[in-house]
Design a protein around this motif. Structure first.
Motif, PDB file in Angstrom:
ATOM      1  N   TRP A 132       0.273  -1.581   0.334  1.00 23.93           N
ATOM      2  CA  TRP A 132      -0.004   0.244   0.078  1.00 23.93           C
ATOM      3  C   TRP A 132       1.135   1.289   0.110  1.00 23.93           C
ATOM      4  CZ3 TRP A 132      -4.893  -0.826  -1.389  1.00 23.93           C
ATOM      5  CH2 TRP A 132      -5.216  -2.469  -1.208  1.00 23.93           C
ATOM      6  N   THR A 133       0.644   2.227  -1.175  1.00 22.03           N
ATOM      7  CA  THR A 133       1.347   3.419  -0.970  1.00 22.03           C
ATOM      8  C   THR A 133       0.182   4.766  -1.048  1.00 22.03           C
ATOM      9  OG1 THR A 133       3.144   1.994  -1.854  1.00 22.03           O
ATOM     10  CG2 THR A 133       3.592   3.995  -2.459  1.00 22.03           C
ATOM     11  N   PRO A 134       0.651   5.541  -0.860  1.00 19.68           N
ATOM     12  CA  PRO A 134      -0.058   6.681  -0.165  1.00 19.68           C
ATOM     13  C   PRO A 134       0.150   7.009  -2.048  1.00 19.68           C
ATOM     14  CG  PRO A 134       0.682   6.466   1.398  1.00 19.68           C
ATOM     15  CD  PRO A 134       1.797   4.896   1.240  1.00 19.68           C
ATOM     16  N   SER A 135      -0.886   7.119  -2.779  1.00 17.22           N
ATOM     17  CA  SER A 135       0.064   8.640  -4.099  1.00 17.22           C
ATOM     18  C   SER A 135      -1.684   9.937  -4.133  1.00 17.22           C
ATOM     19  CB  SER A 135       0.253   8.115  -4.974  1.00 17.22           C
ATOM     20  OG  SER A 135      -1.011   6.813  -5.205  1.00 17.22           O
ATOM     21  N   GLY A 136      -1.253  10.274  -5.512  1.00 14.51           N
ATOM     22  CA  GLY A 136      -2.567  11.538  -5.834  1.00 14.51           C
ATOM     23  C   GLY A 136      -2.972  12.661  -4.588  1.00 14.51           C
ATOM     24  N   PRO A 143      -7.441   3.395  -6.233  1.00 17.89           N
ATOM     25  CA  PRO A 143      -8.598   4.245  -6.892  1.00 17.89           C
ATOM     26  C   PRO A 143     -10.186   4.455  -5.876  1.00 17.89           C
ATOM     27  CG  PRO A 143      -7.864   2.135  -8.167  1.00 17.89           C
ATOM     28  CD  PRO A 143      -7.469   1.793  -6.613  1.00 17.89           C
ATOM     29  N   ILE A 144     -10.643   5.205  -5.936  1.00 17.90           N
ATOM     30  CA  ILE A 144     -10.783   5.285  -4.812  1.00 17.90           C
ATOM     31  C   ILE A 144     -12.830   5.787  -5.774  1.00 17.90           C
ATOM     32  CG2 ILE A 144      -9.838   7.332  -3.510  1.00 17.90           C
ATOM     33  CD1 ILE A 144     -11.578   9.752  -5.443  1.00 17.90           C
ATOM     34  N   ASP A 145     -12.565   5.093  -7.156  1.00 20.27           N
ATOM     35  CA  ASP A 145     -14.111   5.478  -7.984  1.00 20.27           C
ATOM     36  C   ASP A 145     -14.795   3.499  -6.758  1.00 20.27           C
ATOM     37  OD1 ASP A 145     -16.094   5.009  -9.955  1.00 20.27           O
ATOM     38  OD2 ASP A 145     -14.917   4.544 -10.742  1.00 20.27           O
ATOM     39  N   GLY A 146     -15.748   3.726  -6.512  1.00 13.90           N
ATOM     40  CA  GLY A 146     -16.406   3.478  -6.166  1.00 13.90           C
ATOM     41  C   GLY A 146     -15.927   2.583  -4.204  1.00 13.90           C
ATOM     42  N   ARG A 147     -15.704   3.504  -3.557  1.00 16.04           N
ATOM     43  CA  ARG A 147     -15.063   3.315  -3.002  1.00 16.04           C
ATOM     44  C   ARG A 147     -14.877   4.251  -1.452  1.00 16.04           C
ATOM     45  NH1 ARG A 147      -9.409  -0.085  -3.853  1.00 16.04           N
ATOM     46  NH2 ARG A 147     -10.254  -2.470  -3.683  1.00 16.04           N
ATOM     47  N   ILE A 148     -15.194   5.207  -2.305  1.00 23.19           N
ATOM     48  CA  ILE A 148     -15.187   6.647  -1.984  1.00 23.19           C
ATOM     49  C   ILE A 148     -15.997   7.685  -2.526  1.00 23.19           C
ATOM     50  CG2 ILE A 148     -14.297   8.887  -0.939  1.00 23.19           C
ATOM     51  CD1 ILE A 148     -11.800   7.323  -0.096  1.00 23.19           C
ATOM     52  N   GLY A 149     -17.311   6.812  -2.862  1.00 29.14           N
ATOM     53  CA  GLY A 149     -18.284   7.497  -3.633  1.00 29.14           C
ATOM     54  C   GLY A 149     -17.886   6.886  -5.046  1.00 29.14           C
ATOM     55  N   THR A 150     -18.504   7.786  -6.489  1.00 30.75           N
ATOM     56  CA  THR A 150     -18.522   7.935  -7.346  1.00 30.75           C
ATOM     57  C   THR A 150     -17.823   8.716  -8.580  1.00 30.75           C
ATOM     58  OG1 THR A 150     -19.826   6.446  -9.452  1.00 30.75           O
ATOM     59  CG2 THR A 150     -21.399   8.642  -8.323  1.00 30.75           C
ATOM     60  N   GLU A 151     -16.744   8.198  -9.587  1.00 29.41           N
ATOM     61  CA  GLU A 151     -17.183   9.512 -10.298  1.00 29.41           C
ATOM     62  C   GLU A 151     -17.306   8.634 -11.396  1.00 29.41           C
ATOM     63  OE1 GLU A 151     -12.805   9.352  -9.718  1.00 29.41           O
ATOM     64  OE2 GLU A 151     -13.978  10.570  -8.110  1.00 29.41           O
ATOM     65  N   ALA A 152     -18.046   7.862 -12.054  1.00 28.68           N
ATOM     66  CA  ALA A 152     -18.866   8.039 -13.506  1.00 28.68           C
ATOM     67  C   ALA A 152     -20.127   9.186 -13.103  1.00 28.68           C
ATOM     68  CB  ALA A 152     -19.799   6.370 -13.253  1.00 28.68           C
TER      69      ALA A 152
ATOM     70  N   PRO B   8      -4.314   3.923   6.475  1.00 29.00           N
ATOM     71  CA  PRO B   8      -5.834   4.908   6.010  1.00 29.00           C
ATOM     72  C   PRO B   8      -5.634   4.945   4.842  1.00 29.00           C
ATOM     73  CG  PRO B   8      -4.092   6.735   6.749  1.00 29.00           C
ATOM     74  CD  PRO B   8      -3.526   5.301   7.219  1.00 29.00           C
ATOM     75  N   PHE B   9      -6.974   4.863   4.286  1.00 26.48           N
ATOM     76  CA  PHE B   9      -7.437   4.314   2.789  1.00 26.48           C
ATOM     77  C   PHE B   9      -6.733   5.615   1.914  1.00 26.48           C
ATOM     78  CE2 PHE B   9      -9.334   4.016  -1.150  1.00 26.48           C
ATOM     79  CZ  PHE B   9      -9.002   3.038  -1.510  1.00 26.48           C
ATOM     80  N   VAL B  10      -7.034   6.943   2.846  1.00 28.24           N
ATOM     81  CA  VAL B  10      -6.404   8.290   2.153  1.00 28.24           C
ATOM     82  C   VAL B  10      -5.995   9.143   2.993  1.00 28.24           C
ATOM     83  CG1 VAL B  10      -8.330   8.382   0.387  1.00 28.24           C
ATOM     84  CG2 VAL B  10      -9.174   8.720   2.738  1.00 28.24           C
ATOM     85  N   ASP B  11      -5.205   9.799   3.550  1.00 32.45           N
ATOM     86  CA  ASP B  11      -4.539  10.799   4.252  1.00 32.45           C
ATOM     87  C   ASP B  11      -5.548  12.252   5.031  1.00 32.45           C
ATOM     88  OD1 ASP B  11      -4.953  12.635   2.501  1.00 32.45           O
ATOM     89  OD2 ASP B  11      -3.392  13.318   2.172  1.00 32.45           O
ATOM     90  N   TYR B  12      -6.404  11.839   4.437  1.00 33.02           N
ATOM     91  CA  TYR B  12      -7.970  12.443   5.799  1.00 33.02           C
ATOM     92  C   TYR B  12      -8.239  11.814   6.413  1.00 33.02           C
ATOM     93  CZ  TYR B  12     -11.308  12.161   1.738  1.00 33.02           C
ATOM     94  OH  TYR B  12     -12.589  11.258   1.043  1.00 33.02           O
ATOM     95  N   LEU B  13      -8.234  10.259   6.782  1.00 41.10           N
ATOM     96  CA  LEU B  13      -9.118   9.743   7.475  1.00 41.10           C
ATOM     97  C   LEU B  13      -7.701   9.680   8.799  1.00 41.10           C
ATOM     98  CD1 LEU B  13     -11.079   7.268   8.286  1.00 41.10           C
ATOM     99  CD2 LEU B  13      -9.914   5.828   6.760  1.00 41.10           C
ATOM    100  N   VAL B  14      -8.492   9.332   9.705  1.00 44.10           N
ATOM    101  CA  VAL B  14      -7.205   9.370  10.610  1.00 44.10           C
ATOM    102  C   VAL B  14      -7.982   8.159  11.344  1.00 44.10           C
ATOM    103  CG1 VAL B  14      -6.418  10.131  12.956  1.00 44.10           C
ATOM    104  CG2 VAL B  14      -6.795  11.742  11.230  1.00 44.10           C
ATOM    105  N   LEU B  15      -7.175   7.188  11.772  1.00 40.80           N
ATOM    106  CA  LEU B  15      -7.113   6.184  12.311  1.00 40.80           C
ATOM    107  C   LEU B  15      -7.618   6.116  14.082  1.00 40.80           C
ATOM    108  CD1 LEU B  15      -6.292   3.407  10.155  1.00 40.80           C
ATOM    109  CD2 LEU B  15      -8.286   3.707  10.370  1.00 40.80           C
TER     110      LEU B  15
END
Lengths: 406, 132
Positions: A132-136, A143-152, B8-15
């Motif tokens: 797991w490597t944070p990026s963006g 990818p956040i599509d489907g995991r944090i809302g939808t992009e479509a 955390p899946f995104v950096d604005y989530l603090v666990l």
């Protein structure tokens, strides 16, 4: 030449929207331009500025089109503004004419989208063997599509329509309401031979079709298809030197507006397509000196059934908060008091994205010229064309019947 | 070797200690952003501070996605959640994905969702909102 606020559409065209498997974007754009020039009664030699847009193809569509139809050395602008690309190309030509740099401008939008599938969807890369490597920008590890809302797009615009119902405490069944809006546009499309789909669809059929993103089923989504549109604009000063027939058929551009989002707290979370549309409409009505009640027809950006509802309100076709009542009154049907999307709208006419922002103006021009054929809105004198490019850009044009050479 | 067992899946989530979201808040006007800004889009101020976002909210809008890009599991519920004035985008979880169970105005709370482990055994943890 001098700066001028007096701008007219001299010629305009759209190709049939649909599948053009044997033709590329240059073929389609060239067809639209050739027809627009013929409609205007001019040649490429008369054109002083050219703007063109195409989102999905290779770069430099304007120059590619010049090579196909006529290279005269004029300035060529390649524009890109999501689904408002066509309107932006037209605005670019209009600005050059308004500034007095030239007296005739040409704009074209063209797209090949048949079979393109979901627009906007990011999709997910299936990774095997990973860390797991944070990026963006969000430091996301996937990818956040489907995991944090939808992009479509179907889901994004579904939420935009549902948000309107939430904000106005709608108590009915959302799904059926939006499906009935789609039923209207599919019904309208039966009179439009250039529409990609021109079959009436009963409500049950619309509701029983494949669900894409509740409450939008497939026929409630704009149809991905191929198509092109083009327009020739001219200054009033130049127009008055042309033939009486050209003057009679010219359509007055009473307002030409392009807006982007002003900042609002939530607009970067779920796109807000409301405020910039309302701003564009307000500016357009002021520039044209007309109000919503003066409009004989409206072509608005129904990229999804859920989008059409909010724009009744944004374009001030109804009282603020009154979009549902406006629809329930029958007003936006072609025999209603404010016909909306008599072309069939994007849900049936189709949405070759870059072509849409000129094709909607073409539709209004057909009616104010009295050349609408079987779908003519009788006696139409003034119409409004609206387009949204998500991100966002909003184009609003108000078109009026020529009073010249009458 | 890393000792972290979750990320955390995104950096604005603090666990830790309790899972919650953070935002970058403009010190000039209070506008909140989940990613970085050079200047506030609302007032152009350039100073931001990190603030905790309320974990309880109400569903302002939603869609039930049943057709998505390859690799995206469907159905899922995408929603816009108003967390005490801060709009947050996220999925509705621990709730059947149908319009009988997901409703406009529904009260929800932040929760966490396991995404899976990487090759080092580190678990990625995402957020979602569940009915409360």
């Amino acid at each position: 030449m001098s700066a001028s606020d007096d701008i007219w559409i001299l010629g305009i065209s759209m190709t049939k929207f649909g599948k053009h498997a044997d033709r590329d974007v240059v073929d389609l754009g060239a067809e639209a331009i050739t027809a627009a020039l013929a409609d205007a009664g001019i040649t490429m030699n008369d054109v002083g500025v050219f703007a063109a847009g195409n989102l999905m193809g290779s770069a430099g569509i304007a120059q590619q089109l010049q090579k196909q139809i006529g290279q005269t050395g004029i300035p060529a602008y390649n524009v890109s503004n999501a689904c408002a690309t066509g309107a932006t190309a037209l605005r670019t030509a209009i600005m050059a004419v308004k500034a007095g740099e030239t007296d005739i401008g040409l704009a074209c939008g063209v797209e090949k989208l048949a079979g393109a599938g979901l627009l906007g969807a990011g999709g997910q890369e299936k990774s095997v063997g990973h860390e797991w490597t944070p990026s963006g920008r969000y430091g996301a590890v996937g990818p956040i599509d489907g995991r944090i809302g939808t992009e479509a797009m179907p889901g994004v615009f579904a939420q935009i329509g549902m948000e309107y119902l939430h904000d106005h405490q709608y108590g009915g069944t959302a799904f059926e309401l939006f499906a009935r809006i789609s039923e209207k546009n599919h019904s309208h499309s039966t009179l439009n031979p250039l529409a990609a789909y021109s079959k009436a669809m009963p409500l049950e059929q619309i509701m029983n079709d494949i669900m894409i993103a509740y409450p939008n089923t497939r026929p409630m989504c704009s149809a991905n298809c191929d198509g092109a549109s083009a327009a020739v604009v001219v200054s009033g000063e130049k127009l008055r030197t042309l033939s009486l027939e050209q003057q009679r058929r010219a359509v007055k551009v009473s307002a030409s507006i392009l807006t982007s989002d002003p900042f609002e707290q939530a607009c970067q979370v779920l796109p807000n397509i409301n405020t910039l549309t309302r701003n564009a409409a307000e500016q357009a009505y002021e520039q044209a000196g007309v109000g919503p009640d003066d409009l004989d027809l409206v072509e608005l950006h129904d990229c999804f059934a859920t989008a059409e509802l909010v724009h009744y309100d944004n374009l001030m076709l109804c009282e603020e908060g009154g979009a549902v009542d406006f629809f329930e009154s029958g007003a936006p049907w072609r025999d209603g008091r404010m016909p909306v999307n008599v072309s069939g709208g994007l849900q049936s006419k189709g949405h070759p994205v870059s072509a849409t922002g000129i094709a909607n103006i073409w539709e209004v021009c057909q009616h104010v010229r009295g050349e609408g054929g079987p779908r003519q809105i009788e006696g139409a004198k003034v119409g409004l064309a609206h387009v949204i490019g998500l991100g966002s850009a909003c184009g609003v044009h108000i078109l009026e019947k020529s009073g010249l050479a009458a | 070797m890393s000792t972290a067992t979750t990320i955390p899946f995104v950096d604005y989530l603090v666990l830790e200690p309790e899972p919650h979201l953070i935002a970058h808040e403009c010190t000039g006007c209070g506008a909140r952003y989940f990613d970085r800004r050079n200047a506030c889009a609302g007032c152009f101020a350039t100073e931001f501070r990190d603030v905790d976002v309320a974990s309880d909210g109400i569903v302002r809008s939603f869609t039930i996605v049943t057709f998505a890009a390859p690799g995206v599991e469907v159905p899922f519920v995408a929603a816009l959640v108003d967390c005490d004035g801060t709009s947050v985008r996220g999925n509705i979880v621990n709730c059947p994905p149908d319009p009988e169970h997901v409703t406009l105005g529904m009260a929800v709370r932040l929760t966490t969702v396991a995404v899976g482990a990487d090759d080092n055994g580190v678990q990625a943890v995402n957020y979602g909102f569940e009915p409360r």
